[in-house]
Design an enzyme around this catalytic site. Structure first.
Site, PDB file in Angstrom:
ATOM      1  N   GLY A  10       0.844  -1.193   0.000  1.00  0.00           N
ATOM      2  CA  GLY A  10       0.000   0.000   0.000  1.00  0.00           C
ATOM      3  C   GLY A  10       0.874   1.235   0.000  1.00  0.00           C
ATOM      4  O   GLY A  10       1.574   1.502   0.975  1.00  0.00           O
ATOM      5  N   ALA A  11       0.845   2.000  -1.107  1.00  0.00           N
ATOM      6  CA  ALA A  11       1.766   3.131  -1.256  1.00  0.00           C
ATOM      7  C   ALA A  11       1.063   4.477  -1.142  1.00  0.00           C
ATOM      8  O   ALA A  11       1.435   5.441  -1.799  1.00  0.00           O
ATOM      9  CB  ALA A  11       2.500   3.021  -2.596  1.00  0.00           C
ATOM     10  N   SER A  13      -0.251   7.678   1.557  1.00  0.00           N
ATOM     11  CA  SER A  13       0.618   8.539   2.367  1.00  0.00           C
ATOM     12  C   SER A  13       1.127   7.826   3.622  1.00  0.00           C
ATOM     13  O   SER A  13       2.309   7.928   3.951  1.00  0.00           O
ATOM     14  CB  SER A  13      -0.095   9.841   2.727  1.00  0.00           C
ATOM     15  OG  SER A  13      -1.364   9.592   3.266  1.00  0.00           O
ATOM     16  N   TRP A  14       0.282   7.065   4.309  1.00  0.00           N
ATOM     17  CA  TRP A  14       0.739   6.413   5.543  1.00  0.00           C
ATOM     18  C   TRP A  14       1.616   5.199   5.240  1.00  0.00           C
ATOM     19  O   TRP A  14       2.639   4.979   5.886  1.00  0.00           O
ATOM     20  CB  TRP A  14      -0.465   6.064   6.411  1.00  0.00           C
ATOM     21  CG  TRP A  14      -0.184   5.553   7.799  1.00  0.00           C
ATOM     22  CD1 TRP A  14      -0.981   4.678   8.490  1.00  0.00           C
ATOM     23  CD2 TRP A  14       0.905   5.866   8.703  1.00  0.00           C
ATOM     24  NE1 TRP A  14      -0.442   4.430   9.745  1.00  0.00           N
ATOM     25  CE2 TRP A  14       0.716   5.138   9.898  1.00  0.00           C
ATOM     26  CE3 TRP A  14       2.041   6.668   8.595  1.00  0.00           C
ATOM     27  CZ2 TRP A  14       1.603   5.187  10.978  1.00  0.00           C
ATOM     28  CZ3 TRP A  14       2.933   6.731   9.674  1.00  0.00           C
ATOM     29  CH2 TRP A  14       2.706   5.995  10.853  1.00  0.00           C
ATOM     30  N   LYS A 193     -11.974   6.614  16.482  1.00  0.00           N
ATOM     31  CA  LYS A 193     -11.547   8.023  16.471  1.00  0.00           C
ATOM     32  C   LYS A 193     -11.793   8.686  15.122  1.00  0.00           C
ATOM     33  O   LYS A 193     -12.030   9.886  15.046  1.00  0.00           O
ATOM     34  CB  LYS A 193     -10.078   8.156  16.893  1.00  0.00           C
ATOM     35  CG  LYS A 193      -9.102   7.426  15.982  1.00  0.00           C
ATOM     36  CD  LYS A 193      -8.361   8.309  15.034  1.00  0.00           C
ATOM     37  CE  LYS A 193      -7.774   7.497  13.907  1.00  0.00           C
ATOM     38  NZ  LYS A 193      -6.763   8.184  13.150  1.00  0.00           N
ATOM     39  N   THR A 250      -6.323  13.414  15.543  1.00  0.00           N
ATOM     40  CA  THR A 250      -7.218  13.283  14.389  1.00  0.00           C
ATOM     41  C   THR A 250      -8.372  14.283  14.433  1.00  0.00           C
ATOM     42  O   THR A 250      -8.850  14.737  13.402  1.00  0.00           O
ATOM     43  CB  THR A 250      -7.771  11.841  14.309  1.00  0.00           C
ATOM     44  OG1 THR A 250      -6.665  10.950  14.374  1.00  0.00           O
ATOM     45  CG2 THR A 250      -8.494  11.581  13.011  1.00  0.00           C
TER      46      THR A 250
END
Length: 333
Positions: A10-11, A13-14, A193, A250
């Protein structure tokens, strides 16, 4: 912890940021991207132009579109895809997973339909025992960590040795991981959250200020902890980084996708209109329904989650949501 091979699937941002953290901590990291042009850009320019423009990625990090190449010989497999696409992606990747690799979830969501947490989906699809599955959660806004601003996080895993190995694999001068055995609490804190951040964003978009946000954060934490206790989590987890820490970041930061998404809803845009403005996934939009299903199945009251579901999926105007929350029956805290 040099010598550790990590695959990050998974590329976004995180995923990209965490791949950078692992490489900075001394791991050899391969990042898996779906799109060939993105993998090529990361490899050739040392930058992820779509999700982290302007951030230099370390030399120990390479990118590929071939999951088999990414997973070959990996000690740690990091899953960083949108929650609702995890099951389908994992179905494809499961046969390629090294037999004893630790599977680390970066995802903060609850699966639609099954109401399963991400670690439960991972166990179910891969057949991995619970000791091999871990989750990472905390106040971890990707851009700030990619810029090496100091942050802490929690690695939750029932197996202490694996938790400690993961801790060493991602400990850098700017990123400080703590371990915790409470996988249920850490995952729930991360999923709920996002829902509370949508509520904070909605009130922000309506022009309300800090008292409103602080009230939502506090009552949101209370309902998260109620659900957590019903599911066997530890109460102390919700006072820690994966609970309060993540919730505050968040709900307060303009970098938060869920808060930003909520803000646009609060300004009167429809769900479809907001979705058209972003390529990032606001996990709370889809997770709010399974979170509410989970709460109802366990007889837990979650009025804020319920309010977010009504605005996101039942067409209730934001102003009506606030009125409903404020006019609930008065009772002791």
């Amino acid at each position: 912890m040099s010598g550790t091979r990590a695959a990050v699937l998974g590329a976004g941002s995180w995923g990209t940021t965490f791949a950078k953290v692992l490489a900075d901590a001394g791991c050899a990291v391969t990042l898996h991207a779906r799109r060939p042009e993105l993998a090529a850009a990361i490899t050739e320019t040392g930058e992820n132009p779509d999700y982290l423009p302007g951030v230099r990625l370390p030399g120990a990090l390479s990118a590929t579109t071939d999951a088999g190449v990414a997973l070959d010989g990996a000690d740690v497999v990091v899953l960083a895809v949108p929650s609702q696409s995890l099951r389908a992606n994992l179905g494809e990747w499961a046969p390629l997973l090294p037999p004893d690799a630790t599977l680390l979830s970066l995802m903060k969501g609850i699966e639609l339909g099954s109401t399963k947490r991400m670690s439960e989906v991972i166990g179910e699809v891969t057949g991995a025992g619970p000791e091999r599955v871990a989750a990472l959660s905390g106040p971890n806004l990707a851009r700030e960590i990619a810029e090496e601003q100091p942050a802490a996080t929690v690695i939750a895993c029932p197996d202490d040795d694996r938790a400690t190995a993961l801790q060493a694999a991602c400990h850098t001068p700017y990123f400080r991981p703590y371990t915790n055995r409470d996988l249920v609490g850490c995952e729930l804190g991360g999923a709920v959250k996002n829902v509370i951040a949508l509520a904070c964003g909605i009130t922000e978009g309506m022009g309300f200020g800090d008292n409103t946000r602080a009230s939502l954060i506090t009552r949101g934490l209370a309902e998260t902890a109620r659900l957590g206790l019903a599911l066997g989590a530890e109460l102390t987890t919700f006072a820690g980084l994966a609970g309060l820490g993540d919730l505050v970041a968040t709900c307060s930061s303009p970098l938060s996708r869920n808060r930003t998404f909520g803000e646009k809803l609060g300004r009167g845009l429809s769900l479809e209109e907001v979705q058209a403005t972003t390529r990032q996934t606001a996990e709370g939009v889809k997770s709010c329904r399974p979170v509410l299903d989970l709460a109802r199945a366990h007889g837990v009251e979650m009025p804020l989650t319920e309010a977010v579901v009504r605005v996101c999926h039942e067409g209730v105007p934001a102003a009506q949501m606030v009125k409903e929350i404020m006019s609930r029956e008065a009772k002791p805290e």
